[in-house]
Every structure is written in C-alpha cells, then in structure tokens.
Design an enzyme around this catalytic site. Structure first.
Site, short mmCIF file in Angstrom:
data_model
loop_
_atom_site.label_atom_id
_atom_site.label_comp_id
_atom_site.label_asym_id
_atom_site.label_seq_id
_atom_site.Cartn_x
_atom_site.Cartn_y
_atom_site.Cartn_z
N PHE A 137 7.04 49.28 -30.51
CA PHE A 137 6.24 49.65 -31.14
C PHE A 137 5.53 48.66 -32.14
O PHE A 137 4.46 49.07 -32.83
CB PHE A 137 6.76 50.71 -32.08
CG PHE A 137 7.69 50.22 -33.28
CD1 PHE A 137 6.90 50.22 -34.37
CD2 PHE A 137 8.98 50.06 -33.17
CE1 PHE A 137 7.79 49.71 -35.54
CE2 PHE A 137 9.60 49.59 -34.39
CZ PHE A 137 8.97 49.40 -35.39
N LYS A 192 3.77 50.33 -19.72
CA LYS A 192 4.55 51.46 -20.59
C LYS A 192 4.63 51.12 -21.92
O LYS A 192 5.68 50.46 -22.27
CB LYS A 192 5.84 51.68 -19.94
CG LYS A 192 6.28 53.29 -20.10
CD LYS A 192 6.52 53.76 -21.30
CE LYS A 192 7.74 53.38 -22.12
NZ LYS A 192 7.96 53.54 -23.45
N GLU A 236 5.97 54.75 -27.27
CA GLU A 236 5.32 55.96 -27.21
C GLU A 236 5.15 56.36 -28.79
O GLU A 236 4.62 57.52 -29.13
CB GLU A 236 6.39 57.19 -26.98
CG GLU A 236 7.68 56.98 -27.50
CD GLU A 236 8.95 56.00 -27.12
OE1 GLU A 236 8.34 54.89 -26.51
OE2 GLU A 236 10.12 56.17 -27.11
N ARG A 237 5.52 55.52 -29.64
CA ARG A 237 5.22 55.62 -31.24
C ARG A 237 3.80 55.61 -31.39
O ARG A 237 3.25 56.20 -32.63
CB ARG A 237 6.29 54.93 -32.07
CG ARG A 237 7.82 55.25 -31.67
CD ARG A 237 8.54 54.70 -32.78
NE ARG A 237 9.72 54.30 -31.86
CZ ARG A 237 10.66 53.30 -32.52
NH1 ARG A 237 10.51 52.79 -33.80
NH2 ARG A 237 11.90 53.03 -32.00
N SER A 269 14.04 45.88 -28.26
CA SER A 269 15.43 45.62 -28.97
C SER A 269 16.26 44.77 -27.99
O SER A 269 16.30 45.13 -26.82
CB SER A 269 16.22 46.79 -29.64
OG SER A 269 16.29 47.68 -28.62
N CYS A 301 9.19 40.83 -35.06
CA CYS A 301 10.43 40.11 -34.40
C CYS A 301 10.49 38.65 -34.96
O CYS A 301 11.47 38.14 -34.72
CB CYS A 301 10.20 40.23 -32.94
SG CYS A 301 8.75 39.24 -32.22
N GLU A 333 20.10 43.46 -37.33
CA GLU A 333 18.87 43.42 -37.24
C GLU A 333 18.42 44.56 -38.02
O GLU A 333 18.35 45.84 -37.40
CB GLU A 333 18.12 43.48 -36.08
CG GLU A 333 16.40 43.25 -36.10
CD GLU A 333 15.89 43.20 -34.78
OE1 GLU A 333 16.46 44.00 -33.83
OE2 GLU A 333 14.58 42.38 -34.62
#
Ligand code: NAD
Length: 497
Positions: free
Chosen positions: A149, A173, A176-177, A226, A281, A382
């Site tokens: 995201f 893909k 979805e957020r 993640s 990240c 994290e």
C-alpha cells in the site's frame, strides 16, 4: 458509491464482483469507494488475456516496444498531478511526497526506454574453428506483480515497465487499500499504444494472490510487501515452479558517530523517520547514537519534531499526513503504548495530536523514544509509522554489531565526517542499501534495489540490470557455417580446435 474495478484486456472489467473492500480517505476517515475483489476465475481471465497477448508482444520489435514506452513516459509526466492526487486521497501522503513518488517511478520507465541496449546478448566468433557462440535474452511469458500500500504508483513501476520492455506480459495485483493509481496508469499505458492484455490489473486480497501463485501460465512473480507475506510468496511461488523475487519489510538503522555534523544528522533523521508518516520501507526507524552523540542529537530532533505540521495531505501546509487506515493507526499507537510500558523514554508524544478540521482522520503525531533497548518490542518489530527510536552504543564496533545482528537488512545509513570510518562501515555492514550522510539511500533506476536477509527472498534485486535479468532468460547458441568440405562421422566428444 463508486466501485473501482479491474483492468483486463485493455479495458475496465464490467461484470460485478461478489466480494469487495472499502477504500478510505485516511484524512477524513470516510469510505470513499469500494474496490472489487477478484475471484480465481477473474484472475484466470486476466492471465488468459495476458497469455494471448504474449504471442504477439514477445515478437514486437524493440523499436515498437521502445516507442510505446517513450509515449507512456510522456503521459505519466503530463499526468503527474492527477496521479499524485489519487495517492494522497487513498494513501494519505502529502502532495509533495506523492509527486516525488511518481517521479521515482518515472525514472524506472525512463530506464526501461533503454531496453535496446539493456537486453543485448553477447557474441564470440571462432570459439572453435568456424564455430561461433552467442547468447540472446528472451522474455519469460506472463509475469505477475503483487505490491504494497505504501507506494501505490512507484512500486508497480519498479516492475511492469521493465517486464513489458523485455517482451513479457504482466498481471498486476496492487494493494487493495489504495487501488486507483494502478488503474489510472494502466489506462495511460493503453493510451500510449500498449496492446490489450499486455498489462492487466486485478484487485483483491489473498484469494487473488493465491490464484496467481499457483497459475500454471505464470512464469514469474515479483512481490514487495511485509516479510511474513514475502516469505509465503517466495515459498509458494517457487513450489509451483516459478521464478520469484520477494522484497520484505525493514528496520532501518542510522548510526550517528560523535564527529558528525549534528544539525545535519538531526535534519536527516527527522526527515527520514516522519516523511510519509514513516510508512516507507526505507524510513529510518532506529538511530544508533555512538558515544556522546545522543545527548547532542536528541534535543535537536525534539526541537524539529515540535515544528512539524501534520494534516490532510491535500493542504499545502501539511508536511505529514495520516496513516493509511484505522487498523494500522491502532497498531502503531499500540507500539507507542508498549514502548512506554517497556521503559523507553518517550521524548515526543504524538498520541495527543488533534487535527482540528479533520477530527476523524487516522492521524498520529511524530513520536520519539530515547533509551530504547534491543530487547524491547519497539526495537524488534517493524512499526511502519511515525515512531523513531534512539538507542545508545558506546563504540562504533558495538553499533555495527547491533545492526548486523538484526534480521532485517533493507537500508542503513551512517552520519560522520570521517571518510575512513564511512569506508569501513560500507565494507562491514550486512545490509543491501547503504547511505553515507544520506538517510534514505534508494538507488537510482540504473542500480538495482533490494535488501538482504529477511528483507528479500530470492536472488535478484528489483529494477536496474537485475530487473532485466529477472524478466528474461538466456539462450546460448552455438553455430557452425562450415566450408563445403564434409568432415565425416566422428563419435568423439566435440573439442575446440
Ligand atoms: P502486505 O505484506 O500486507 O501486503 C502486500 C501485498 O500482499 C498486498 O497486495 C496484499 O494484498 C497482499 N497480501 C497481504 N496479505 C496476504 C496474504 N496473507 N496472502 C497473500 N497475499 C497477501 O504489506 P503492506 O502492509 O501493503 O505494505 C507494507 C509492508 O511492505 C512493510 O512491511 C514494508 O516494509 C514493506 N515494503 C517493502 C519494500 C521493499 O522494497 N523491501 C517496499 C515497500 C514496502
């Protein structure tokens, strides 16, 4: 309410979806759209379209592919403000940061425009008498990308421009957020002349991802997200015979040596920790202050944190926006509570922040902890929010040992005025991307991006030359064009003469 649908075979997918998810505006806390979740059969439709398109796209000339990439580059540049607005509306990051994200994605498109040179093979004449050997790089076929995201435009652009330039077709893909930027860019690529099926976008969750991982017509998977999911993607994808690169999470440290310029280090630490609300990240989440550095640095950071403006990312005065959704906000707040409970010193407490005109937004102010110990949860996990910790080390050796013990190894930085110390550090540190007086050392598109250890599963970094190698396979050809003399039958093993 608006429904964001898939992009398959060069157009929006028309059939209604049985399952969908909420897309929030993180600044207001409101649901602003629904996103369709692909079933396995919808994923199959996208893959079939990609497989059909692959037959002609792999044979499209380098000239044709390059021209379409150049046209796409122009369209992304032209529509940067609209893409950035979509990012702010669904992710929450401030406009300047969103524009920066698009620019860094654009750099990979520009790199992919050089595919003519990048994908060249090699040729050796007379490896034996009248025998030549040469190698060519060929596309893999249909490849898929699964993205996080936090960079809804840039991370997909780390993948599909180069995969497509190499002659593959691509099924994306996205998260979805914040799904809209992927569709917008797929439309731009189509406008640039990309044939239907070469790039498709399927939205959804684990159901869609699992179908991609097992689909027999998908040759390779690029993943960014993640660490637990990266490991799952790597193990499942490779078990199904696919080439996989899976980039995972991070806990990026910044060493500050006592000789560093402390004003510079404080600016860098605050910028790198709280930019994009820490949802990067490559964000710095731990400062390792050596010797006397901490006592100078912490007050300078606290002073800067006090001046940061947190608000709706669309407002020009905002420097930091909200977190992506309520669940993530609660998780990050929970880490701050835990840090206090475990005994770290909370120097700046962002939990008390109120954004007056956005009372329901997912905001958390910048939080700074001092005296963090390596056994504390806020050191080990994290957090992926605006939470920065300071831990103290007596010596450089203690500091680097701490970093090299950490399971994550995405990015790291050192701040010092001692060239020898910096050189020793770059040699000794076991991390994939290193900054020297640079807090967020994201490599340019012509160097590859990737961490080590739990930050990357697979053996290729993403984009750059590693990207070209990942998205192609090498074929070596040995050919003889003999003079008319026939040499007769010889059952011996071929030897070079
Ligand atoms: P995530 O791992 O939750 O999701 C990433 C993708 O995987 C999404 O598309 C999601 O739909 C899918 N997914 C989630 N759960 C799944 C499951 N159980 N099975 C199959 N698919 C699943 O990551 P996120 O929260 O979207 O992004 C933040 C994470 O990404 C952070 O850990 C961050 O460090 C990492 N990240 C890493 C890099 C890098 O380059 N190493 C870059 C950006 C983000």
């Amino acid at each position: 309410m608006k429904t964001i649908t898939h992009w398959i075979d060069g157009k929006p997918y028309e059939r209604a979806s049985e399952r969908s998810g909420d897309v929030f505006n993180p600044a207001t806390g409101e649901v602003q759209a629904k996103v369709a979740f692909a079933s396995p059969s919808v994923v199959d439709e996208a893959v079939e379209s990609a497989a059909r398109a692959s037959v002609s796209w792999r044979n499209a000339s380098i000239a044709k592919r390059t021209r379409i990439l150049f046209a796409f580059r122009e369209l992304v540049e032209k529509h940067k403000p609209e893409i950035a607005k979509l990012l702010t509306l669904e992710h929450g990051k401030v406009t300047g940061d969103a524009l920066g994200e698009v620019s860094r994605g654009l750099e990979v498109i520009e790199f992919a425009c050089g595919i003519a040179d990048l994908a060249k093979g090699e040729y050796s004449e007379n490896v034996s008498t009248e025998v030549d050997t040469y190698s060519i790089r060929q596309p893999l076929g249909v490849v898929a990308g699964i993205t996080p995201f936090n960079f809804p435009a840039m991370v997909p652009m780390w993948m599909y421009p180069l995969a497509i330039a190499c002659g593959n077709t691509f099924v994306l893909k996205p998260s979805e957020r914040d799904p809209s930027a992927a569709n917008f860019c797929a439309q731009l690529f189509a406008d640039a002349g990309l044939p239907p099926g070469v790039l498709s976008v399927v939205h959804g969750d684990k159901t869609a991802v699992d179908r991609l991982l097992e689909h027999p017509k998908i040759a390779a998977i690029s993943f960014v997200g993640s660490t637990p999911i990266a490991q799952y993607i790597y193990e499942t994808g490779t078990r199904h015979g696919k080439r996989v690169q899976a980039l995972g999470g991070a806990k990026n440290h910044m060493i500050v040596l006592p000789d560093a310029d402390m004003e510079l280090a404080a600016d860098a630490a605050v910028s790198a920790a709280y930019g994009s609300a820490g949802e990067r990240c490559m964000a710095i989440s731990m400062i390792v202050a050596v010797g006397a550095a901490a006592d100078k640095l912490v007050p300078l950071m606290k002073e800067r944190i006090g001046k940061l403006k947190v608000g709706d990312g669309l407002e020009p005065t905002s420097e930091m926006g909200p977190l992506v959704n309520k669940a993530h906000l609660d998780k990050v707040r929970g880490y701050v509570d835990k840090g206090v409970a475990e005994g770290a010193t909370l120097v700046s407490d962002g939990r008390t922040l109120k954004v007056g005109n956005r009372p329901n937004g997912f905001f958390l102010g910048p939080c700074l902890f001092d005296h963090v110990q390596p056994n504390m949860t806020i050191y080990k996990d994290e957090i992926f929010g605006p939470v920065l910790g300071v831990t103290r080390a007596a010596t450089y050796d203690e500091a680097i040992a701490l970093i090299n013990r950490n399971p994550y190894a995405n990015g790291v930085a050192i701040f010092t005025n001692d060239g020898g110390a910096a050189r020793k550090f770059q040699h000794e540190v076991e991390v994939g991307m290193v900054g020297i007086n640079v807090p967020i050392p994201v490599p340019m598109a012509y160097y590859s991006f990737g961490g080590w250890k739990a930050s990357l599963f697979g053996d290729h970094h993403i984009y750059g030359r590693d990207g070209v190698h990942f998205y192609t396979r090498t074929k070596a050809i040995t050919s003889r064009w003999p003079d008319p003399r026939h040499r007769g039958v010889d059952l011996g093993f071929p030897q070079n003469r």
